[in-house]
Design a protein around this motif. Sequence first.
Motif, PDB file in Angstrom:
ATOM      1  N   THR A 167      -1.580 113.292  18.632  1.00 51.12           N
ATOM      2  CA  THR A 167      -0.941 111.985  18.718  1.00 51.12           C
ATOM      3  C   THR A 167      -1.625 111.030  17.757  1.00 51.12           C
ATOM      4  O   THR A 167      -2.826 110.852  17.826  1.00 51.12           O
ATOM      5  N   PRO A 168      -0.863 110.429  16.832  1.00 56.88           N
ATOM      6  CA  PRO A 168      -1.493 109.455  15.945  1.00 56.88           C
ATOM      7  C   PRO A 168      -2.056 108.298  16.780  1.00 56.88           C
ATOM      8  O   PRO A 168      -1.413 107.862  17.730  1.00 56.88           O
ATOM      9  N   TYR A 170      -2.280 105.240  16.233  1.00 57.08           N
ATOM     10  CA  TYR A 170      -1.489 104.009  16.246  1.00 57.08           C
ATOM     11  C   TYR A 170      -0.239 104.140  17.107  1.00 57.08           C
ATOM     12  O   TYR A 170       0.233 103.163  17.673  1.00 57.08           O
ATOM     13  N   TRP A 171       0.269 105.349  17.213  1.00 57.89           N
ATOM     14  CA  TRP A 171       1.450 105.510  18.078  1.00 57.89           C
ATOM     15  C   TRP A 171       1.039 105.431  19.541  1.00 57.89           C
ATOM     16  O   TRP A 171       1.713 104.797  20.360  1.00 57.89           O
ATOM     17  N   MET A 174       0.757 101.930  20.291  1.00 58.24           N
ATOM     18  CA  MET A 174       2.056 101.297  20.561  1.00 58.24           C
ATOM     19  C   MET A 174       2.477 101.550  22.009  1.00 58.24           C
ATOM     20  O   MET A 174       2.942 100.653  22.707  1.00 58.24           O
ATOM     21  N   ILE A 175       2.316 102.819  22.441  1.00 55.92           N
ATOM     22  CA  ILE A 175       2.718 103.179  23.802  1.00 55.92           C
ATOM     23  C   ILE A 175       1.881 102.408  24.826  1.00 55.92           C
ATOM     24  O   ILE A 175       2.412 101.853  25.800  1.00 55.92           O
ATOM     25  N   LEU A 177       0.236  99.601  24.391  1.00 57.95           N
ATOM     26  CA  LEU A 177       0.549  98.177  24.300  1.00 57.95           C
ATOM     27  C   LEU A 177       1.847  97.872  25.046  1.00 57.95           C
ATOM     28  O   LEU A 177       1.937  96.901  25.807  1.00 57.95           O
ATOM     29  N   TYR A 178       2.825  98.751  24.840  1.00 53.43           N
ATOM     30  CA  TYR A 178       4.113  98.544  25.492  1.00 53.43           C
ATOM     31  C   TYR A 178       3.964  98.653  27.006  1.00 53.43           C
ATOM     32  O   TYR A 178       4.446  97.798  27.757  1.00 53.43           O
ATOM     33  N   VAL A 182       3.200  94.761  27.584  1.00 50.24           N
ATOM     34  CA  VAL A 182       4.565  94.240  27.613  1.00 50.24           C
ATOM     35  C   VAL A 182       5.180  94.421  29.000  1.00 50.24           C
ATOM     36  O   VAL A 182       5.709  93.477  29.584  1.00 50.24           O
ATOM     37  N   LEU A 189      -1.344  90.663  24.330  1.00 56.83           N
ATOM     38  CA  LEU A 189      -0.423  91.281  23.377  1.00 56.83           C
ATOM     39  C   LEU A 189      -1.065  91.569  22.023  1.00 56.83           C
ATOM     40  O   LEU A 189      -0.455  92.208  21.177  1.00 56.83           O
ATOM     41  N   GLY A 190      -2.278  91.063  21.792  1.00 58.11           N
ATOM     42  CA  GLY A 190      -2.909  91.341  20.513  1.00 58.11           C
ATOM     43  C   GLY A 190      -4.048  90.394  20.232  1.00 58.11           C
ATOM     44  O   GLY A 190      -4.382  89.528  21.048  1.00 58.11           O
ATOM     45  N   LEU A 290      -3.724  97.292  13.136  1.00 62.23           N
ATOM     46  CA  LEU A 290      -2.473  96.608  12.794  1.00 62.23           C
ATOM     47  C   LEU A 290      -1.607  96.432  14.034  1.00 62.23           C
ATOM     48  O   LEU A 290      -1.023  95.370  14.252  1.00 62.23           O
ATOM     49  N   VAL A 291      -1.531  97.514  14.842  1.00 62.86           N
ATOM     50  CA  VAL A 291      -0.678  97.465  16.024  1.00 62.86           C
ATOM     51  C   VAL A 291      -1.124  96.356  16.966  1.00 62.86           C
ATOM     52  O   VAL A 291      -0.311  95.642  17.550  1.00 62.86           O
ATOM     53  N   PHE A 292      -2.431  96.181  17.089  1.00 65.08           N
ATOM     54  CA  PHE A 292      -2.951  95.163  18.011  1.00 65.08           C
ATOM     55  C   PHE A 292      -3.214  93.828  17.323  1.00 65.08           C
ATOM     56  O   PHE A 292      -3.849  92.959  17.925  1.00 65.08           O
TER      57      PHE A 292
END
Lengths: 349, 280, 263
Positions: A167-168, A170-171, A174-175, A177-178, A182, A189-190, A290-292
């Motif tokens: 699993t990358p 950053y992906w 994303m998961i 974070l979501y 979210v 959120l960051g 970047l994602v965060f």
Amino acid sequence: MEGEKAVYRGLLKRPVVKLLIRKVVFLFITYFVFITIIFALPRLVPGNPLAEMLANILQTMQATPELVRAVERRLMEEFGLHKPWHEQYIEFLGRMLRGDLGTSYSLYPRKVSELVFTYLPWTLGLLIPATLVSWIAGNTLGALAGYRRGGRFDNALLPVSLILSQTPYYWLAMILLYTFSVKLRLFPLGGAYPSHVVPSFTLEFIAGYLYHYTLPFLSIVLAAAGGWAIGMRVLVIYELRSDYVDFADSLGLSDRKLLQYVFKNSVLPQVTGLALNLGTILGGSLITELVFSYPGTGYLVFRALTRLDYPMIQGTFAILFLTLILANFLVDLVYMVIDPRIRTGYIGE
Amino acid sequence: MPSRILLEIFKIKKFTISLAIILLLLFIGLVGPSIYPTDPFEAVFRPEDPPSSKNPLGTDSYGRDVLAQLLHGIRMSLYIGFTASLIALAIGVAIGSIAGVKGGLTDEVLMSVTNVVLALPSILLMLLIAAYFKYRDPMLVSIIIGVTSWPWVARAVRAQLLSLRAREFVHFSRMAGYSDFRIAVEDLLPNMAAYIFMALVLLMSGAMMAEAGLSMIGVGITRGASLGIMLYWAQMLEAVRRGLWWWFVPPGSVLVALSASLLMISTALDEYFSPRLKGR
Amino acid sequence: MSYLLDVRYVTKVYTAGLLSRERITAVNNVNFKLNSGEIISIVGESGSGKTTLAKIILRLLPPTSGSVYFEGKDVWSIKRREELRQYWRQVHGIFQDPYASFNPMFKVRRILYQALSLLDENERGDPEGLVREALKSVGLQPDALDKYPHELSGGMRQRIMVARCFMLRPKLVIADEPTSMIDASTRAGILKLFTKLREENNTSIIFITHDLGLAYYVSDRILIMYKGEIVEERTPDELLEKVEHPYTKRLLSDVPFLYRKWS
């Protein structure tokens, strides 16, 4: 004097010292090669990106004509494009050695070195603990799974580690974070700290920092630990097949003691693995930032790459690589300390 | 001789399941865009729509169909993964076998170069090279990934070759008066084949990951859709914070599925072959 | 022409490293001679250079200096394919690892048919018959031919390697630790095959081993190799009475049963 010299010479002959010197020379050579690549790339790529960059600045910079001319002059000077290439190269090396990485033009007139050193601590603060924790956790879990191969713990851990290892970062980020920010609204959120506090050594800031730290940290740890667990599991399984384990078993050594031995022997390749994977971990965590929207080097790299800010690209990469080399060297040192064969001078390589 | 080995390999469950996943995704990537002909780049739908019967995977912020992007993305990622790994494999096998066969000074020079390149972090190198190209087509991205990923292959091939050459059965073929060429074809190549295939599989998963990484940080392909480019746009347009899960979950899942299956294939082959390659 | 094999001043030096050249002398100035029909053993620990020496004599690994003469001809001066085939027809080898001796991709048949290709046209008459006969003389069934190496035990594989020698009937066989990796129970059977080979064809044999006890029972002469050099040369009987080199004494002390008188 003579005695001192002899001691010195004797020291040089010791395998550990020899090995250390060889390592340093090798790292120095790789750094030199990397710097050379940084220098050569813009000059080798068809269409001369540097000249294009200058033209770009003239067109797109929303600034007074004087400022544009100042930028242009500065860049011409720094890249020395009007001089023969060998002079350019020597100047470039000289500047790199002095730590002068040039001037950013997307954040003109800030110096690249100053920018990098503002952002780098955030990256290192995230990266170093996350790397260490994932390495330790992954190896421990992997060793336990390998020791009880086919057991319930192994059967649960193996598929999870396998998927996590592919699993990358950053992906996964994303998961997470979501899910946690979210949907569940458990985490921010960051960013690296609440926007209303100023970085300082106050309880408020530290609490806010850790609160923002959790998810980025977790996503790197989780994604990296999977790979370590898989590697360690296999190493332990191989190790358990060796003769000394049967021997120790027949002597009635306790499980705990045996696991200790096996762990010690299997962990050595994992230390080498850490050195080999530092680059990948760094790359992954830069994108995770970047994602965060984490204010680390990832942001700087992204900005430099997307705006074609070549001085910043060159400078950031030179520093990042230097950091990697130093980290690599540290890992090698650790390896030398724990590898009994090197410690006792049994092998030279 | 090979049919027996193939038969045995296909009996490994891990291998067949992983291969099935890869083939399924390959099929989807090849045929999908024709069966589901929606244009992935045409912004004709209502933006940010969740999955519906009209758009099975919803739409993005521009009103483009996510499923169409995914189908094209799978195709592109597989293409880049395959091309890049072939490039890396060609360089790695060439350097590794020249070093292993020639030996002596050639070997030492080639291996020194390989070790230096190996010490350069390939991710940084890729980003750096990609940054200097204004337009990056899939081939260019493949080349960039390929020329930075070969060193471990070269080392592995050389090591494997050296160990094979010292294996007793090579001596026996030599003592039977076989020529170097015949030994290479009968004794070295077949025993390398499995190994080289494993390297290809690992390179491919690495290359697809690299493509995604390059794209995420803004230096992927400049036109078209790939799994990485989809994630890039999802990231740029705040898909996560705005809860548009259908935009970033599918490309990532496919990427993980591809990469994990490739890894499983290589592990299964390794477990099958290495005891045999070692002769046991 | 009086000796079958004459090894003269053979030295092998390995070098490694691009910057700091490291030199390892594996075989150092080795001299010995061998008569037709004689069995000798070269005894040494692992790393003593005995396997390197075997490969040099088998013309698989060039020496750094020195020469190997077989029936008066310098082995390393042979260049022509046909002559080389003749040499390997007459001087053949068996190695330690019966697992690594087979290319796992091929059936057992291949390793015996390889030997056929060394024979002259007129000797080859009935290839399958020759192969079966060789298998029979090492106590194996013909169905072994169509098996893959991993379907056979270590002992069976080593028997097949000996069968190869039975097909060739060479003048000299160099057996490098042929029994060290197989079950103790099958060792004696394989050793017996070598003596049978000598009885039937007057084949000379060089055993290369770390096991002085084994060397004592099978050989006419024993050469002790230590750190690349031959440090002592004795007949088995002399070995019990007078040895000079400390390494030989150490080896002897490891096989105490040699001192026991056999009645």
